[in-house]
Write an enzyme that holds these catalytic residues in place. Structure first.
Site, short mmCIF file in Angstrom:
data_model
loop_
_atom_site.label_atom_id
_atom_site.label_comp_id
_atom_site.label_asym_id
_atom_site.label_seq_id
_atom_site.Cartn_x
_atom_site.Cartn_y
_atom_site.Cartn_z
N HIS A 1 0.94 -1.41 0.12
CA HIS A 1 -0.04 0.12 0.33
C HIS A 1 0.86 1.59 0.16
O HIS A 1 1.53 1.01 1.18
CB HIS A 1 -0.76 -0.10 1.02
CG HIS A 1 -1.81 -0.70 1.44
ND1 HIS A 1 -3.26 -0.90 1.72
CD2 HIS A 1 -2.69 -2.09 0.22
CE1 HIS A 1 -4.32 -1.57 1.59
NE2 HIS A 1 -4.22 -2.43 0.44
N TYR B 1 -9.37 5.44 7.24
CA TYR B 1 -9.67 6.10 8.44
C TYR B 1 -10.93 7.15 8.68
O TYR B 1 -11.13 8.24 7.63
CB TYR B 1 -8.51 6.70 9.27
CG TYR B 1 -7.23 5.70 9.66
CD1 TYR B 1 -6.22 4.57 8.46
CD2 TYR B 1 -7.29 5.15 10.64
CE1 TYR B 1 -5.73 3.96 9.12
CE2 TYR B 1 -5.96 4.03 11.04
CZ TYR B 1 -5.44 3.64 10.07
OH TYR B 1 -4.28 3.18 10.32
N PRO C 1 -4.51 0.73 18.41
CA PRO C 1 -4.17 -0.13 17.16
C PRO C 1 -3.65 1.32 16.61
O PRO C 1 -4.00 0.61 15.05
CB PRO C 1 -4.99 -0.89 17.18
CG PRO C 1 -5.54 -0.90 18.79
CD PRO C 1 -5.28 -0.02 19.36
N LYS D 1 0.90 -0.29 15.25
CA LYS D 1 2.41 -0.20 15.36
C LYS D 1 2.43 -1.18 15.82
O LYS D 1 4.03 -1.52 16.30
CB LYS D 1 3.01 1.09 16.18
CG LYS D 1 2.60 2.36 15.63
CD LYS D 1 3.58 2.30 13.88
CE LYS D 1 4.27 3.31 13.15
NZ LYS D 1 4.31 3.42 12.29
N TYR E 1 3.88 6.48 9.89
CA TYR E 1 2.87 5.66 9.93
C TYR E 1 3.69 4.31 8.74
O TYR E 1 4.26 3.23 8.84
CB TYR E 1 1.68 6.05 8.81
CG TYR E 1 0.21 5.25 8.37
CD1 TYR E 1 -0.32 4.89 9.88
CD2 TYR E 1 0.91 3.85 7.79
CE1 TYR E 1 -1.30 3.97 9.75
CE2 TYR E 1 -0.32 3.12 7.93
CZ TYR E 1 -1.01 2.86 8.51
OH TYR E 1 -2.49 1.93 8.16
#
Ligand SMILES: Cc1cc2nc3c(=O)[nH]c(=O)nc-3n(C[C@H](O)[C@H](O)[C@H](O)COP(=O)(O)OP(=O)(O)OC[C@H]3O[C@@H](n4cnc5c(N)ncnc54)[C@H](O)[C@@H]3O)c2cc1C
Length: 393
Positions: A75, A203, A295, A299, A387
């Site tokens: 991704h 998200y 979460p 990570k 990220y």
């Protein structure tokens, strides 16, 4: 009593313990991995699913990356969704890096397969682990297996037994400091036999709370909803879960979820936790045994893999060169990275969830921050570089 000897006794066959065993094996260091549950249980435990680019490299270098490379989904960005609009954070353009979607249980399966193929000791369903001699140069692990008591003499103990394990309790209370934050919400998660409705993770922050659309494969969707920490799953029949996900993920351009049979449904509490230091005598903690992150930033598993990468190097330095400098600095080195990741995970969580104490000021502030992220390449860069993962020092 049956007595045995190894160089490193590893407690716990999660990602941390299994990867440590694999890294040590490749350096010619013996280990025994002791796991409280069954092989079937650890291989089917669906948890994390996002691998930072460095985690991908670590697994590849450890010789367990072939299936991940074949089946994992690369991704190059994520989508933020709020007020019915979509905003892509382009990791490729912002950092030149990507993340890999590959389930934690698949990582665990690959590591177990490698260990079994190399005929290395991995004992499941062991009971009553007790540690002793941790301040000496010859620690000892006692445990029960198949009705018998066993003793394992070793040089080091790696406590990779997760948040609810026993190893952390061997750190002396007077010598450690605990840091903890418990959040006033949890995640209701489902695993569904449905093709993901988006190619990348989404998200979302909605008036009702957070939602996350993620996936484990081209045919398996993993979705989450912010819920109460004591949410009763009986109040969430499948139709209600899909309806609420559709509401929270809706866009002005008519986004529609793909649905399918729900295979698993669970509620996961949200917590930030760190113990300092992560070592005592010859005991070294790694992964969830030493720290927990909410979460939202994806990570948990990545931190576990990074810890054992550092620990393996320190153990190699001890056994090969007789140098304990890296072992002495293990905790300090890991904690530096862990606190950066704690900050990011807390920030993502605070950005994207409704808190009990929400007031109009906080809501406007959250919206302003999301709008800033959607419009500022500088803000996007900060999210993206965290990220995809901070560098391993
Ligand atoms: C329910 C749940 C859902 C999660 N979902 C996500 C997610 O969506 N995204 C994300 O990024 N992270 C998620 N995480 C976090 C992520 O899965 C963990 O960070 C990761 O598993 C850490 O790996 P570990 O090896 O340190 O610990 P674990 O995976 O917990 O492994 C520890 C192992 O030790 C064993 N053990 C415990 N006690 C003993 C004992 N006394 N003797 C021997 N063995 C013992 C356990 O059975 C377990 O197999 C989730 C965690 C949980 C609990």
């Amino acid at each position: 009593m049956n007595a045995q000897r190894t160089q490193v006794a590893i407690i716990g066959a999660g990602p941390a313990g299994l990867l440590l065993g694999q890294l040590l094996h490749r350096e010619g260091i013996d280990s025994v991995v002791l796991e409280a549950t069954s092989r079937a249980h650890v291989e089917s435990r669906v948890r994390a699913g996002v691998l930072e680019h460095q985690s991908v490299d670590i697994l590849q270098a450890a010789g367990v990356g072939a299936r991940m490379r074949r089946e994992g989904l690369l991704h190059h960005g994520i989508e933020l969704r709020f007020q019915g609009s979509r905003h892509r954070i382009d990791f490729g353009a912002l950092t030149g890096k990507s993340v890999m979607i590959y389930g934690q249980h698949e990582v665990v399966k690959d590591l177990i397969a490698a260990r079994v193929q190399a005929a290395l000791p991995l004992l499941f369903e062991i009971r009553d682990v007790q540690l002793s001699g941790l301040e000496s140069s010859a620690p000892r692990v006692q445990f029960r297996a198949e009705g018998q008591t066993h003793a394992l003499e070793c040089d080091f103990v790696a406590g990779c037994d997760g948040f609810h394990g026993i190893c952390r309790s061997y750190l002396p209370a007077s010598g450690v400091k605990l840091f903890e934050r418990v959040y006033p919400f949890a995640w209701l998660g489902i695993l569904a036999a449905a093709p993901p409705a988006s190619q990348e993770l989404v998200y979302a922050l909605h008036e009702h709370g957070f939602a996350l659309l993620s996936m484990r494969s081209p045919t398996l969707s993993r979705l989450y909803l912010q819920c109460a920490p004591d949410e009763d799953l009986d109040g969430w029949p499948d139709e209600r879960v899909w309806e609420e996900l559709q509401v929270r993920l809706a866009t002005r351009d008519g986004f529609s979820l793909t649905t399918g049979p729900i295979q698993q449904k669970s509620v996961t509490a949200m917590r930030s936790f760190v113990v300092e230091p992560m070592q005592w005598g010859r005991l070294f903690l790694a992964g969830d045994a030493a720290h927990i992150v909410p979460p939202t930033g994806a990570k948990g598993m990545n931190l576990a893999l990074a810890d054992v990468h550092v620990l393996a190097r320190a153990l190699v330095s001890h056994f090969r060169y007789g140098s304990d400098d890296l072992l002495r600095r293990y905790s300090e080195q890991c904690l530096h990275r862990i606190w950066k990741v704690q900050r990011f995970s807390w920030w993502m969580t605070a950005l994207l969830h409704r808190f009990d104490t929400d007031n109009d000021f906080d809501r406007r502030r959250q919206t302003a921050e999301l709008e800033y992220l959607a419009s500022s390449p500088a803000a996007q860069q900060s999210l993206a570089e965290n990220y995809v993962g901070p560098p391993l020092e």
